[in-house]
Design a protein around this motif. Structure first.
Motif, short mmCIF file in Angstrom:
data_model
loop_
_atom_site.label_atom_id
_atom_site.label_comp_id
_atom_site.label_asym_id
_atom_site.label_seq_id
_atom_site.Cartn_x
_atom_site.Cartn_y
_atom_site.Cartn_z
N VAL A 32 22.89 -5.17 -6.99
CA VAL A 32 22.75 -6.04 -5.72
C VAL A 32 22.39 -7.41 -6.21
N SER A 59 25.15 -8.88 -8.22
CA SER A 59 26.16 -9.16 -7.21
C SER A 59 25.80 -10.38 -6.53
N GLY A 60 24.65 -10.53 -6.24
CA GLY A 60 24.46 -11.65 -5.05
C GLY A 60 24.30 -13.09 -6.06
N HIS A 118 30.13 -6.82 -2.27
CA HIS A 118 28.47 -7.05 -2.26
C HIS A 118 27.79 -6.15 -1.16
N VAL A 137 24.79 -3.47 -1.06
CA VAL A 137 23.73 -3.50 -0.47
C VAL A 137 23.42 -2.60 0.38
#
Length: 173
Positions: free
Chosen positions: A114, A117-118, A143, A147
């Motif tokens: 995560v 990806s963020g 994304h 999450v």
């Protein structure tokens, strides 16, 4: 016969050891990529803009997070599935080593994914004109899937641990 079979199955865990060595190789490749990115970043200093500085820093953070993720998988995977590391007295031994079980490893993996990806999404937002609206939409959707998956994994672990606690309380009471 059964005992021999079980010993063979137990010994098969060592088939994972070369895989962890392979992950060390991947860590070396990430180090190389990090150094190349750092050199490229440093060479751009004379003409760097604020946005380029932030994007360069995010690229380095992204690579370091991926490397951290590899270390977590290597250390905890080896200790959980192959053999304990006899490093308890080593001054540099991470506090979490030996305490990360499979459930915790899953959560750390998802949290790292995560975060990575963020960071990718943040890099896209920093240069939003270079991407189509459709591509940005898919990146946001992916994304969010990461999450939501992380939250659901954490919830499943919480439910499982809560059920174990209730079961132990029922046996004790």
């Amino acid at each position: 016969m059964e005992r021999l079979f079980e010993r063979g199955l137990f010994a098969s865990r060592w088939l994972m050891a070369p895989m962890y060595l392979g992950l060390v190789g991947a860590l070396i490749i990430l180090l190389y990529a990090f150094l190349m990115e750092l050199v490229r970043f440093a060479l751009s200093i004379p003409v760097i803009t604020v946005d380029d500085a932030v994007l360069g820093a995010l690229a380095l953070i992204d690579l370091s997070l991926a490397a951290n993720l590899l270390l977590i998988v290597i250390f905890s995977g080896y200790e959980n599935f192959v053999s304990r590391m006899d490093l308890a007295d080593h001054v540099d031994r991470p506090d979490w080593q030996g305490e990360v079980d499979f459930s915790t490893l899953k959560l750390k993996l998802v949290a790292s994914i995560v975060a990575i990806s963020g960071i990718h999404l943040l890099k896209v937002f920093m240069d939003v004109g270079a991407y189509s609206a459709d591509k940005i939409r898919w990146m946001v959707i992916i994304h969010l899937v990461f999450v939501i998956s992380g939250v659901l994994l954490a919830l499943m672990d919480w439910i499982s641990n809560h059920a174990k606690t209730l079961k132990k309380a029922a046996k004790a009471g």
